[in-house]
Design a protein around this motif. Sequence first.
Motif, mmCIF file in Angstrom:
data_model
loop_
_atom_site.group_PDB
_atom_site.id
_atom_site.type_symbol
_atom_site.label_atom_id
_atom_site.label_comp_id
_atom_site.label_asym_id
_atom_site.label_seq_id
_atom_site.Cartn_x
_atom_site.Cartn_y
_atom_site.Cartn_z
ATOM 1 N N PRO A 102 -42.511 18.749 17.374
ATOM 2 C CA PRO A 102 -41.277 19.492 17.675
ATOM 3 C C PRO A 102 -40.333 19.548 16.484
ATOM 4 O O PRO A 102 -40.249 18.600 15.692
ATOM 5 C CB PRO A 102 -40.661 18.690 18.830
ATOM 6 N N ALA A 103 -39.625 20.660 16.372
ATOM 7 C CA ALA A 103 -38.631 20.834 15.313
ATOM 8 C C ALA A 103 -37.240 20.545 15.866
ATOM 9 O O ALA A 103 -36.959 20.805 17.045
ATOM 10 C CB ALA A 103 -38.689 22.250 14.757
ATOM 11 N N THR A 104 -36.385 20.026 15.022
ATOM 12 C CA THR A 104 -34.999 19.815 15.434
ATOM 13 C C THR A 104 -34.270 21.158 15.492
ATOM 14 O O THR A 104 -34.701 22.152 14.894
ATOM 15 C CB THR A 104 -34.271 18.901 14.437
ATOM 16 N N ARG A 105 -33.183 21.190 16.217
ATOM 17 C CA ARG A 105 -32.367 22.410 16.252
ATOM 18 C C ARG A 105 -31.897 22.780 14.854
ATOM 19 O O ARG A 105 -31.825 23.962 14.506
ATOM 20 C CB ARG A 105 -31.165 22.205 17.180
ATOM 21 N N ARG A 106 -31.596 21.775 14.060
ATOM 22 C CA ARG A 106 -31.143 22.008 12.685
ATOM 23 C C ARG A 106 -32.202 22.743 11.878
ATOM 24 O O ARG A 106 -31.919 23.712 11.176
ATOM 25 C CB ARG A 106 -30.833 20.654 12.034
ATOM 26 N N SER A 107 -33.457 22.309 12.023
ATOM 27 C CA SER A 107 -34.546 22.939 11.283
ATOM 28 C C SER A 107 -34.782 24.371 11.748
ATOM 29 O O SER A 107 -34.984 25.281 10.930
ATOM 30 C CB SER A 107 -35.831 22.121 11.459
ATOM 31 N N ARG A 108 -34.737 24.605 13.043
ATOM 32 C CA ARG A 108 -34.972 25.960 13.564
ATOM 33 C C ARG A 108 -33.864 26.913 13.117
ATOM 34 O O ARG A 108 -34.125 28.076 12.795
ATOM 35 C CB ARG A 108 -35.069 25.936 15.082
ATOM 36 N N ARG A 109 -32.636 26.433 13.114
ATOM 37 C CA ARG A 109 -31.536 27.282 12.657
ATOM 38 C C ARG A 109 -31.694 27.619 11.179
ATOM 39 O O ARG A 109 -31.489 28.768 10.770
ATOM 40 C CB ARG A 109 -30.193 26.581 12.886
ATOM 41 N N ARG A 110 -32.054 26.621 10.389
ATOM 42 C CA ARG A 110 -32.145 26.829 8.948
ATOM 43 C C ARG A 110 -33.256 27.806 8.586
ATOM 44 O O ARG A 110 -33.097 28.636 7.692
ATOM 45 C CB ARG A 110 -32.381 25.486 8.242
ATOM 46 N N ARG A 111 -34.381 27.728 9.292
ATOM 47 C CA ARG A 111 -35.536 28.540 8.923
ATOM 48 C C ARG A 111 -35.736 29.753 9.831
ATOM 49 O O ARG A 111 -36.550 30.615 9.529
ATOM 50 C CB ARG A 111 -36.792 27.680 8.928
ATOM 51 N N GLY A 112 -35.023 29.794 10.937
ATOM 52 C CA GLY A 112 -35.141 30.945 11.818
ATOM 53 C C GLY A 112 -36.403 30.975 12.648
ATOM 54 O O GLY A 112 -36.684 31.969 13.329
ATOM 55 N N THR A 113 -37.180 29.898 12.623
ATOM 56 C CA THR A 113 -38.417 29.835 13.394
ATOM 57 C C THR A 113 -38.854 28.379 13.491
ATOM 58 O O THR A 113 -38.311 27.503 12.813
ATOM 59 C CB THR A 113 -39.533 30.669 12.728
ATOM 60 N N TRP A 114 -39.838 28.132 14.336
ATOM 61 C CA TRP A 114 -40.460 26.806 14.455
ATOM 62 C C TRP A 114 -41.728 26.875 13.610
ATOM 63 O O TRP A 114 -42.773 27.304 14.070
ATOM 64 C CB TRP A 114 -40.751 26.534 15.919
ATOM 65 N N LEU A 115 -41.617 26.462 12.360
ATOM 66 C CA LEU A 115 -42.698 26.656 11.399
ATOM 67 C C LEU A 115 -43.995 25.977 11.814
ATOM 68 O O LEU A 115 -45.079 26.545 11.638
ATOM 69 C CB LEU A 115 -42.269 26.143 10.017
ATOM 70 N N VAL A 116 -43.920 24.770 12.336
ATOM 71 C CA VAL A 116 -45.143 24.044 12.671
ATOM 72 C C VAL A 116 -45.843 24.692 13.869
ATOM 73 O O VAL A 116 -47.074 24.665 13.962
ATOM 74 C CB VAL A 116 -44.846 22.551 12.925
ATOM 75 N N ASP A 117 -45.072 25.288 14.762
ATOM 76 C CA ASP A 117 -45.689 26.030 15.860
ATOM 77 C C ASP A 117 -46.433 27.252 15.318
ATOM 78 O O ASP A 117 -47.563 27.536 15.724
ATOM 79 C CB ASP A 117 -44.627 26.459 16.862
ATOM 80 N N ASP A 118 -45.807 27.967 14.390
ATOM 81 C CA ASP A 118 -46.483 29.093 13.739
ATOM 82 C C ASP A 118 -47.766 28.625 13.060
ATOM 83 O O ASP A 118 -48.808 29.291 13.137
ATOM 84 C CB ASP A 118 -45.565 29.740 12.700
ATOM 85 N N LEU A 119 -47.680 27.485 12.385
ATOM 86 C CA LEU A 119 -48.838 26.920 11.698
ATOM 87 C C LEU A 119 -49.963 26.606 12.678
ATOM 88 O O LEU A 119 -51.132 26.942 12.432
ATOM 89 C CB LEU A 119 -48.405 25.646 10.961
ATOM 90 N N ALA A 120 -49.628 25.970 13.790
ATOM 91 C CA ALA A 120 -50.642 25.616 14.787
ATOM 92 C C ALA A 120 -51.283 26.861 15.392
ATOM 93 O O ALA A 120 -52.501 26.900 15.619
ATOM 94 C CB ALA A 120 -50.010 24.751 15.882
ATOM 95 N N ARG A 121 -50.490 27.873 15.660
ATOM 96 C CA ARG A 121 -51.029 29.109 16.237
ATOM 97 C C ARG A 121 -51.973 29.809 15.268
ATOM 98 O O ARG A 121 -53.041 30.311 15.670
ATOM 99 C CB ARG A 121 -49.884 30.038 16.645
#
Length: 230
Positions: A102-121
């Motif tokens: 899981p990504a923190t809210r801080r990380s999702r705001r900064r990058r605009g997405t959940w990068l590790v979820d994108d990576l897993a998909r």
Amino acid sequence: MRSWLDAAADLVIGAQCPGCARPGLGICRRCADRLRPVPRRVPVAGAGLTVVAAGEYRGVGERVVRRWKGAGHRPSAQWAAHAVATCVVELGVESPLLVPVPATRRSRRRRGTWLVDDLARDASALLRRHARMDASVAHLVRLRRQTADQRGLGLIERSRNTRGAFAARRATGLRPVVIVDDVVTTGATMQAVAVALAVAGWNVEGGVAALATPPPGDHRAAVVIGASEG
């Protein structure tokens, strides 16, 4: 013709290879050769969790991951997914559920997405298409509390930061679980996620990451142990 196109792309849109900054539309052939995944078991904090990474977080690999995470560079994201898929194959798990950290809210705001979820998909799609593996992504874990940024934290601080930070849904099947992250350092985050999954009754087979980096304060070269070794 290829070199002319690369040069033109650089002049018009500033396209560069993320690994070496040569003009180009993606990762150049030389950097791609250096980035060829070599899955290895990574020594992590604690015991009981097998973590496999495709290379070391330094040099070309570090620059490519930074370009992906910082700018959403698609060719770099595709390489990371290929690296993670290779590590899942190395684990030898059939029909895995890929569980992104899981990504923190801080990380999702900064990058605009959940990068590790994108990576897993992306990795799951590669496994289904090329390895004929029944892989899928499952959001089984959530953050119980927001953790501090792990950068700059030592081994003990990272463990304290992530301990008890995750909760998992109660197990509803017997499919094996593989935890996915982009870069592993001490393994504290993966260990905490694995504990939450195990408490909820899931069968955790291991974790995978695109790259591994030496723990904070360890100035030696990254120690990467072959997966077939003890």
